[in-house]
Structures are given as C-alpha cells and as structure tokens.
Scaffold this motif. Structure first.
Motif, PDB file in Angstrom:
ATOM      1  N   SER A 264      78.049  77.314  46.519  1.00 59.20           N
ATOM      2  CA  SER A 264      79.223  76.443  46.363  1.00 59.20           C
ATOM      3  C   SER A 264      79.678  75.959  47.734  1.00 59.20           C
ATOM      4  O   SER A 264      79.259  76.500  48.771  1.00 59.20           O
ATOM      5  CB  SER A 264      80.389  77.203  45.701  1.00 59.20           C
ATOM      6  OG  SER A 264      80.918  78.174  46.595  1.00 59.20           O
ATOM      7  N   GLY A 265      80.563  74.981  47.723  1.00 58.33           N
ATOM      8  CA  GLY A 265      81.160  74.515  48.977  1.00 58.33           C
ATOM      9  C   GLY A 265      82.011  75.605  49.605  1.00 58.33           C
ATOM     10  O   GLY A 265      82.063  75.747  50.835  1.00 58.33           O
ATOM     11  N   THR A 266      82.674  76.370  48.762  1.00 57.46           N
ATOM     12  CA  THR A 266      83.508  77.470  49.253  1.00 57.46           C
ATOM     13  C   THR A 266      82.651  78.504  49.976  1.00 57.46           C
ATOM     14  O   THR A 266      83.025  78.991  51.056  1.00 57.46           O
ATOM     15  CB  THR A 266      84.247  78.129  48.074  1.00 57.46           C
ATOM     16  OG1 THR A 266      84.939  77.109  47.348  1.00 57.46           O
ATOM     17  CG2 THR A 266      85.225  79.183  48.545  1.00 57.46           C
TER      18      THR A 266
ATOM     19  N   ASP B   4      85.321  70.484  57.088  1.00 56.22           N
ATOM     20  CA  ASP B   4      85.218  70.567  55.639  1.00 56.22           C
ATOM     21  C   ASP B   4      84.892  69.152  55.173  1.00 56.22           C
ATOM     22  O   ASP B   4      85.778  68.317  55.021  1.00 56.22           O
ATOM     23  CB  ASP B   4      86.520  71.082  55.010  1.00 56.22           C
ATOM     24  CG  ASP B   4      86.396  71.174  53.488  1.00 56.22           C
ATOM     25  OD1 ASP B   4      85.505  70.505  52.926  1.00 56.22           O
ATOM     26  OD2 ASP B   4      87.204  71.893  52.865  1.00 56.22           O
TER      27      ASP B   4
ATOM     28  N   CYS C 255      83.411  68.513  52.339  1.00 56.58           N
ATOM     29  CA  CYS C 255      83.083  68.671  50.917  1.00 56.58           C
ATOM     30  C   CYS C 255      83.362  67.421  50.086  1.00 56.58           C
ATOM     31  O   CYS C 255      82.786  67.252  49.023  1.00 56.58           O
ATOM     32  CB  CYS C 255      83.825  69.866  50.338  1.00 56.58           C
ATOM     33  SG  CYS C 255      83.180  71.435  50.947  1.00 56.58           S
ATOM     34  N   GLU C 256      84.268  66.550  50.575  1.00 53.48           N
ATOM     35  CA  GLU C 256      84.595  65.349  49.810  1.00 53.48           C
ATOM     36  C   GLU C 256      83.974  64.103  50.431  1.00 53.48           C
ATOM     37  O   GLU C 256      84.325  62.991  50.038  1.00 53.48           O
ATOM     38  CB  GLU C 256      86.130  65.201  49.739  1.00 53.48           C
ATOM     39  CG  GLU C 256      86.780  66.416  49.114  1.00 53.48           C
ATOM     40  CD  GLU C 256      88.270  66.265  48.855  1.00 53.48           C
ATOM     41  OE1 GLU C 256      88.866  65.264  49.301  1.00 53.48           O
ATOM     42  OE2 GLU C 256      88.827  67.154  48.196  1.00 53.48           O
TER      43      GLU C 256
ATOM     44  N   ALA D   6      79.923  70.048  49.415  1.00 51.40           N
ATOM     45  CA  ALA D   6      80.001  70.678  48.092  1.00 51.40           C
ATOM     46  C   ALA D   6      79.417  69.751  47.038  1.00 51.40           C
ATOM     47  O   ALA D   6      79.484  68.529  47.164  1.00 51.40           O
ATOM     48  CB  ALA D   6      81.450  71.000  47.759  1.00 51.40           C
TER      49      ALA D   6
ATOM     50  N   LYS E  69      81.845  65.628  42.556  1.00 47.43           N
ATOM     51  CA  LYS E  69      81.594  65.130  43.917  1.00 47.43           C
ATOM     52  C   LYS E  69      80.607  63.955  43.881  1.00 47.43           C
ATOM     53  O   LYS E  69      80.039  63.660  42.837  1.00 47.43           O
ATOM     54  CB  LYS E  69      81.050  66.255  44.798  1.00 47.43           C
ATOM     55  CG  LYS E  69      81.858  67.538  44.761  1.00 47.43           C
ATOM     56  CD  LYS E  69      83.001  67.581  45.763  1.00 47.43           C
ATOM     57  CE  LYS E  69      83.917  68.723  45.388  1.00 47.43           C
ATOM     58  NZ  LYS E  69      84.849  69.189  46.347  1.00 47.43           N
TER      59      LYS E  69
HETATM   60  C1  LIG Z   1      85.240  70.616  46.496  1.00 44.01           C
HETATM   61  C2  LIG Z   1      85.851  71.091  47.737  1.00 44.01           C
HETATM   62  C3  LIG Z   1      85.514  72.337  48.322  1.00 44.01           C
HETATM   63  C4  LIG Z   1      84.545  73.348  47.753  1.00 44.01           C
HETATM   64  O1  LIG Z   1      84.276  73.261  46.468  1.00 44.01           O
HETATM   65  P1  LIG Z   1      83.400  74.233  45.565  1.00 44.01           P
HETATM   66  O2  LIG Z   1      84.029  74.050  44.248  1.00 44.01           O
HETATM   67  O3  LIG Z   1      83.504  75.618  46.083  1.00 44.01           O
HETATM   68  O4  LIG Z   1      82.010  73.738  45.628  1.00 44.01           O
HETATM   69  C5  LIG Z   1      86.089  72.660  49.528  1.00 44.01           C
HETATM   70  N1  LIG Z   1      86.962  71.848  50.143  1.00 44.01           N
HETATM   71  C6  LIG Z   1      87.318  70.660  49.625  1.00 44.01           C
HETATM   72  C7  LIG Z   1      88.259  69.798  50.379  1.00 44.01           C
HETATM   73  C8  LIG Z   1      86.793  70.251  48.389  1.00 44.01           C
HETATM   74  O5  LIG Z   1      87.179  69.085  47.862  1.00 44.01           O
END
Ligand SMILES: *Cc1c(COP(=O)(O)O)cnc(C)c1O
Length: 371
Positions: free
Chosen positions: A54-56, A152, A154-155, A176, A181
């Motif tokens: 995951s992104g997390t 980060d 992820c977006e 992520a 996404k």
């Molecule tokens: C989506 C997102 C993540 C991580 O997402 P996961 O659901 O863990 O894959 C982290 N930071 C931001 C800003 C996001 O939008």
C-alpha cells in the motif's frame, strides 16, 4: 441519474495480464513485481522502485529507512489523507504541522522554516490532489538545514513541476495504487529513490527483514510483510501500459468540468500553479463564503451525485487532539479550506451526459443554498 464519485477503468489488457499470472506457478514473489518496479522507476525517472502492499506501507518503510524514530520531529501538512502523518506515529516520531497555502492547498513553504528545531529530522510534503508543491523552494530550504525531503506523491503519479516529475524531488517518495488513484493495483504502493541504501533497506523490510541473499529464515532486521503480490503487479503493469492515455483523459475531464462549472456563482474552481503539470487525482471545488457546503452536498447526494468533503484536517482527528494536544484554531487556513471543499465525481470513463448532469445539479444546489 446516479453518478458515483469514482469508478475503475479496467480493460481487456488488465484482465488478460491478471489471468496470465493465475495460470503461472507464481502468485507471489515472481517476475511481475520486478517488471512493475521497472515501469515505475522509468516513469518517475528514479533509479530504484520497491513495490509494496500500500501507499501507507511505502511511507512507513521510507521513515524506517531514514532511521526516524522516537521523539524525532518531521514537518508535514495537516491538510492530507491521514496516512501521511500516521506513518510518523508508527515509529513514535512527532508530526509537526505547518499550515497550507490557500490556493494550491499544499504546505506553505513560508511557514516551514519557523517549525524547524534541533529535533527536526525530515520534511514531508504531500502533493495534494495531484499538484506538486513548491518543491524548488522547499529543496533549497531543506538543503540549507541538511534535512531530507520525503515526498508523499500518493496522489500525483505523472505530475510535473518545473520539469521534474512528482516523486523526483525528495530523497525518496511514496506512490499509492488504491482503486481511486490515477492507476490501480487493487491495493498497492511503491517507494522510489536514487539511494542504494534506502532501496536495500526497503526491499529487506517489506520482506520480513530478510537480508540481501534472501535466505528463507535469515532475518537480520525487523521487517514486515509489506510485499505486493503478482496479481496486483500484473494489474499495475497493464495499467502502466496505458498511463499516458489515462492522464490525458483525466486532463480532458478536468478541462470539461472547468468549462461547465466556470459560470456558477459561489463556486471556486481548482487552482493550478504556473509551472505545474497537474496529474488529476480528484476534482475538488470550493464553496465561497456564504454558500452552505453541507446543504449543497446533501442536495447533490439526494439527486444521485456522489460527493465528499476532502479532507478533514488531520490535527483535528480525535486521537491527534488527544495525543498531540492539537486544537481547533491551530491551522486556520487548513480548517477554513476543509469546511468549504467538495469533491465531485471524477473518473476516466465519466460521460459527457454525467458531467453535464453534475454541473446542472450543482448549479441548482448553489442557487438554493447561497451564492
Ligand atoms: C492514497 C494516499 C496514501 C496511501 O494510501 P493507501 O491507501 O495506503 O495506498 C497516502 N497519502 C495520501 C496523500 C494519499 O492520498
């Protein structure tokens, strides 16, 4: 008409790619993860990519790889998805928030320096809604204090700022691939970096802390099961094969919304900074003062248009208030913005008719509830 907030865009290519894995002997730890990593590394212009669950997980591994731990401070934004601050709490580090810039909604670089203390270990900007923050200013500032920048991203897969892709600015960055996404692997994420050390540590830690030789039961360090499986990677490879087309389509949807919504009084459209090539993640508009955002949202929902407020400030989540003592009023720009935002349905295959319906319904709602 019912218009969802998001809808996946899966073609025959994705289905074939996943089915191929199902007929292979490898459902995990096979060739697809490496293939996906290479595609991401090439696309973001980084030396290494480490695919994770995951992104997390990607953010968490970066924090661990940098050795950030108990009592260390990291400066970040309260206007984000909660994972960008939670990854610090996992290690006992302290998220020190700085307020945002009211137009781009990214970390206000003028407010970062005042937050630096002898305990500061890194700066963690978030490219909110697919718009990279003012990274050239931040990089200079961070360098003058010898602090690493962790992005980060992820977006923001595919976004570019001053010629450098999102994920290309920091010592490492996280992406992520949750279904809403720009591209998806179901669940999934990736760390990108040019550092052989960060690459090596993240590879080890995602795989239960195994060493470089990958021996079955040798675990030189604490690790996790943060592996990406082969089915997810295969889906990701097929999506990456279409990523340019997907990003162009998302830009078209954003352009169309801009034309449809620009006449509506009381609505503020997304702002894109000069020098930024946006990678549209969600389409978030804001209500001008005097428009009742919550009533507008209820009206849209009642008329089949799914919408969401984006984001609730992280510092106002209950456990952040309790553990870190944050209060209402601490970050007025973030708090004000978050009361006015509204994410509209936004996805690759939204139709012209759906966008027109969203715009017409929004216009009626805003007329009724202020504006
Ligand atoms: C989506 C997102 C993540 C991580 O997402 P996961 O659901 O863990 O894959 C982290 N930071 C931001 C800003 C996001 O939008």
């Amino acid at each position: 008409m019912e218009v969802p907030l998001s809808r996946p865009d899966i073609t025959g290519k994705e289905k074939d790619s996943v089915l191929e894995v199902l007929s292979s002997p490898y459902l995990s730890m096979g060739p697809k993860v490496g293939e996906f990593e290479q595609l991401i590394a090439d696309f973001t212009g980084r030396k290494y990519a480490v695919a994770v669950s995951s992104g997390t997980a990607a953010l968490h591994l970066i924090i661990k790889a940098l050795g950030i731990g108990k009592g260390d401070e990291v400066i970040t934004t309260p206007f984000s998805f909660i994972a960008s601050a939670n990854c610090l709490l996992y290690e006992g580090a302290v998220p020190v928030f700085a307020d945002i810039e009211p137009r781009t909604l990214n970390l206000d670089m003028n407010k970062v320096e005042a937050k630096i203390t002898p305990r500061t270990r890194a700066i963690l900007p978030v490219h909110v809604f697919g718009q990279p923050g003012n990274m050239s200013t931040l990089k200079t500032l961070a360098a003058s204090h010898s602090l690493p920048v962790v992005e980060d991203s992820c977006e923001a897969l595919g976004a570019v700022y001053k010629g450098t892709p999102a994920g290309g600015w920091g010592v490492a960055a996280a992406f992520a691939f949750y279904p809403n996404k720009q591209i998806t692997t179901g669940e999934g994420g990736v760390v990108v970096t040019d550092s052989p050390e960060i690459n090596r540590l993240c590879r080890s830690m995602r795989n239960q802390g195994r060493g470089e030789q990958n021996l079955w039961l040798q675990h030189p360090r604490l690790g996790y099961n943060y592996r990406m499986d082969e089915l997810s990677a295969a889906l990701g490879c097929a999506q990456m094969g279409r990523v340019r087309e997907i990003l162009v389509r998302r830009q078209e949807v954003a352009d169309r919304y801009k034309r449809l919504l620009s006449g509506i009084r009381g609505v503020i459209l997304p702002y894109v900074e000069p020098g930024v090539e946006m990678s549209w993640f969600v389409y978030v508009i804001r209500m001008e003062q005097g428009v009742n955002r919550d009533k507008v949202m209820d009206y849209l929902t009642d008329h089949g248009v799914q919408c969401r407020p984006y984001f609730t400030p992280i510092h106002l989540q209950d456990f952040y208030r309790e553990q870190l003592g944050y209060r209402e009023g601490d970050f007025p720009i973030t708090e004000g913005v978050s009361k006015s935002t509204l994410a509209l349905p936004f996805f690759n295959n939204i139709t012209e008719g759906e966008m027109e319906y969203v715009a017409a319904t929004l216009a009626k709602a805003v007329r009724q509830f202020g504006g």
